[in-house]
Write a protein that holds these residues in place. Sequence first.
Motif, PDB file in Angstrom:
ATOM      1  N   PHE A   1       5.663 -31.740 -34.594  1.00 12.34           N
ATOM      2  CA  PHE A   1       6.139 -32.590 -33.498  1.00 12.34           C
ATOM      3  C   PHE A   1       6.934 -33.783 -34.027  1.00 12.34           C
ATOM      4  O   PHE A   1       8.039 -34.075 -33.552  1.00 12.34           O
ATOM      5  N   TYR A   2       6.396 -34.492 -35.012  1.00  9.49           N
ATOM      6  CA  TYR A   2       7.066 -35.703 -35.483  1.00  9.49           C
ATOM      7  C   TYR A   2       8.374 -35.390 -36.209  1.00  9.49           C
ATOM      8  O   TYR A   2       9.332 -36.166 -36.115  1.00  9.49           O
ATOM      9  N   LEU A   3       8.464 -34.261 -36.903  1.00  3.71           N
ATOM     10  CA  LEU A   3       9.745 -33.883 -37.509  1.00  3.71           C
ATOM     11  C   LEU A   3      10.767 -33.547 -36.423  1.00  3.71           C
ATOM     12  O   LEU A   3      11.954 -33.870 -36.549  1.00  3.71           O
ATOM     13  N   ALA A   4      10.318 -32.905 -35.340  1.00  4.71           N
ATOM     14  CA  ALA A   4      11.219 -32.637 -34.206  1.00  4.71           C
ATOM     15  C   ALA A   4      11.660 -33.956 -33.568  1.00  4.71           C
ATOM     16  O   ALA A   4      12.821 -34.091 -33.153  1.00  4.71           O
ATOM     17  N   ASN A   5      10.774 -34.925 -33.499  1.00  6.75           N
ATOM     18  CA  ASN A   5      11.130 -36.228 -32.943  1.00  6.75           C
ATOM     19  C   ASN A   5      12.134 -36.943 -33.847  1.00  6.75           C
ATOM     20  O   ASN A   5      13.098 -37.546 -33.361  1.00  6.75           O
ATOM     21  N   LEU A   6      11.943 -36.864 -35.156  1.00  6.50           N
ATOM     22  CA  LEU A   6      12.904 -37.446 -36.093  1.00  6.50           C
ATOM     23  C   LEU A   6      14.273 -36.811 -35.881  1.00  6.50           C
ATOM     24  O   LEU A   6      15.291 -37.506 -35.794  1.00  6.50           O
ATOM     25  N   LYS A   7      14.305 -35.486 -35.765  1.00  4.03           N
ATOM     26  CA  LYS A   7      15.558 -34.774 -35.520  1.00  4.03           C
ATOM     27  C   LYS A   7      16.188 -35.249 -34.209  1.00  4.03           C
ATOM     28  O   LYS A   7      17.386 -35.531 -34.155  1.00  4.03           O
ATOM     29  N   SER A   8      15.402 -35.345 -33.153  1.00  2.84           N
ATOM     30  CA  SER A   8      15.910 -35.775 -31.858  1.00  2.84           C
ATOM     31  C   SER A   8      16.545 -37.162 -31.954  1.00  2.84           C
ATOM     32  O   SER A   8      17.659 -37.388 -31.479  1.00  2.84           O
ATOM     33  N   ILE A   9      15.851 -38.082 -32.576  1.00  2.00           N
ATOM     34  CA  ILE A   9      16.345 -39.459 -32.661  1.00  2.00           C
ATOM     35  C   ILE A   9      17.593 -39.547 -33.529  1.00  2.00           C
ATOM     36  O   ILE A   9      18.591 -40.159 -33.142  1.00  2.00           O
ATOM     37  N   LEU A  10      17.591 -38.895 -34.706  1.00  2.00           N
ATOM     38  CA  LEU A  10      18.740 -38.989 -35.604  1.00  2.00           C
ATOM     39  C   LEU A  10      19.968 -38.266 -35.052  1.00  2.00           C
ATOM     40  O   LEU A  10      21.092 -38.605 -35.412  1.00  2.00           O
ATOM     41  N   GLN A  11      19.762 -37.295 -34.208  1.00  2.00           N
ATOM     42  CA  GLN A  11      20.888 -36.563 -33.629  1.00  2.00           C
ATOM     43  C   GLN A  11      21.295 -37.142 -32.277  1.00  2.00           C
ATOM     44  O   GLN A  11      21.998 -36.503 -31.510  1.00  2.00           O
ATOM     45  N   GLY A  12      20.856 -38.370 -31.988  1.00  2.00           N
ATOM     46  CA  GLY A  12      21.275 -39.057 -30.779  1.00  2.00           C
ATOM     47  C   GLY A  12      20.451 -38.732 -29.558  1.00  2.00           C
ATOM     48  O   GLY A  12      20.836 -39.050 -28.436  1.00  2.00           O
ATOM     49  N   GLY A  13      19.285 -38.144 -29.786  1.00  2.00           N
ATOM     50  CA  GLY A  13      18.425 -37.761 -28.669  1.00  2.00           C
ATOM     51  C   GLY A  13      17.464 -38.851 -28.267  1.00  2.00           C
ATOM     52  O   GLY A  13      17.615 -40.015 -28.624  1.00  2.00           O
ATOM     53  N   ILE A  14      16.462 -38.440 -27.548  1.00  2.00           N
ATOM     54  CA  ILE A  14      15.472 -39.379 -27.042  1.00  2.00           C
ATOM     55  C   ILE A  14      14.223 -39.371 -27.915  1.00  2.00           C
ATOM     56  O   ILE A  14      13.971 -38.429 -28.661  1.00  2.00           O
ATOM     57  N   ASP A  15      13.456 -40.428 -27.793  1.00  2.00           N
ATOM     58  CA  ASP A  15      12.162 -40.549 -28.472  1.00  2.00           C
ATOM     59  C   ASP A  15      11.143 -39.779 -27.642  1.00  2.00           C
ATOM     60  O   ASP A  15      10.912 -40.092 -26.473  1.00  2.00           O
ATOM     61  N   LEU A  16      10.546 -38.764 -28.220  1.00  2.00           N
ATOM     62  CA  LEU A  16       9.631 -37.876 -27.513  1.00  2.00           C
ATOM     63  C   LEU A  16       8.180 -38.334 -27.533  1.00  2.00           C
ATOM     64  O   LEU A  16       7.324 -37.693 -26.921  1.00  2.00           O
ATOM     65  N   ARG A  17       7.895 -39.435 -28.221  1.00  2.00           N
ATOM     66  CA  ARG A  17       6.503 -39.879 -28.359  1.00  2.00           C
ATOM     67  C   ARG A  17       5.939 -40.388 -27.042  1.00  2.00           C
ATOM     68  O   ARG A  17       6.637 -41.000 -26.245  1.00  2.00           O
ATOM     69  N   ASN A  18       4.635 -40.170 -26.844  1.00  2.00           N
ATOM     70  CA  ASN A  18       3.930 -40.737 -25.707  1.00  2.00           C
ATOM     71  C   ASN A  18       3.618 -42.191 -26.007  1.00  2.00           C
ATOM     72  O   ASN A  18       3.011 -42.508 -27.026  1.00  2.00           O
ATOM     73  N   ARG A  19       4.001 -43.078 -25.123  1.00  2.00           N
ATOM     74  CA  ARG A  19       3.699 -44.505 -25.291  1.00  2.00           C
ATOM     75  C   ARG A  19       2.743 -45.000 -24.193  1.00  2.00           C
ATOM     76  O   ARG A  19       2.497 -46.185 -24.084  1.00  2.00           O
ATOM     77  N   ASP A  20       2.219 -44.088 -23.424  1.00  2.00           N
ATOM     78  CA  ASP A  20       1.348 -44.440 -22.292  1.00  2.00           C
ATOM     79  C   ASP A  20      -0.113 -44.393 -22.752  1.00  2.00           C
ATOM     80  O   ASP A  20      -0.714 -43.327 -22.837  1.00  2.00           O
ATOM     81  N   MET A  21      -0.682 -45.553 -23.035  1.00  2.00           N
ATOM     82  CA  MET A  21      -2.069 -45.629 -23.504  1.00  2.00           C
ATOM     83  C   MET A  21      -3.061 -45.157 -22.456  1.00  2.00           C
ATOM     84  O   MET A  21      -4.180 -44.787 -22.775  1.00  2.00           O
ATOM     85  N   SER A  22      -2.681 -45.147 -21.165  1.00  2.00           N
ATOM     86  CA  SER A  22      -3.605 -44.722 -20.119  1.00  2.00           C
ATOM     87  C   SER A  22      -3.890 -43.213 -20.183  1.00  2.00           C
ATOM     88  O   SER A  22      -4.859 -42.756 -19.586  1.00  2.00           O
TER      89      SER A  22
END
Length: 164
Positions: free
Chosen positions: A139-160
């Motif tokens: 997941f985190y490598l896919a997120n790195l790819k997304s961000i470096l290729q101009g995509g969105i941050d896929l991480r969950n930031r909702d603590m609830s």
Amino acid sequence: MKDDFDWRQFTIKIPISASPDEVFHSWTSQENLEKWFLRLAEFTCADGTRRKKEAQIQVGDTYKWFWHGYPDSVVEHGKIKENNEKDFLKFTFGEAGVVSVKVNPHEQGSMIELKQEKIPHFDTTEISYHVECKSGWTFYLANLKSILQGGIDLRNRDMSLNLD
């Protein structure tokens, strides 16, 4: 039939359309790790001082990592074992073994290879250290790819959502 699957290690490779330098440096400072991987990535120098957010990590540094979507009770500690400051990084990953990251030029960008090895092999670690770590790194490598290729941050930031 003999089970010859090696639960003590795994390797993940992913191509990224970004320069090897950009991909590698995404791993080498608190500031950069927090862009794609962690909520907080604190590094402490070998002399006990806190490394500055933008400073490059060094061999001997220790770390404390926290993830988005998880409480502060979910924390990982480790130590930087190798860093050639170009294309190779190795660090301990808590009790789950040792992780190495190698970045190579590849077609229109880079190929990142992450290997986690020396995973303790017990019935309980097959799932928590091998399967869950491999899923997490994927997941985190896919997120790195997304961000470096101009995509969105896929991480969950909702603590609830309480992912713990």
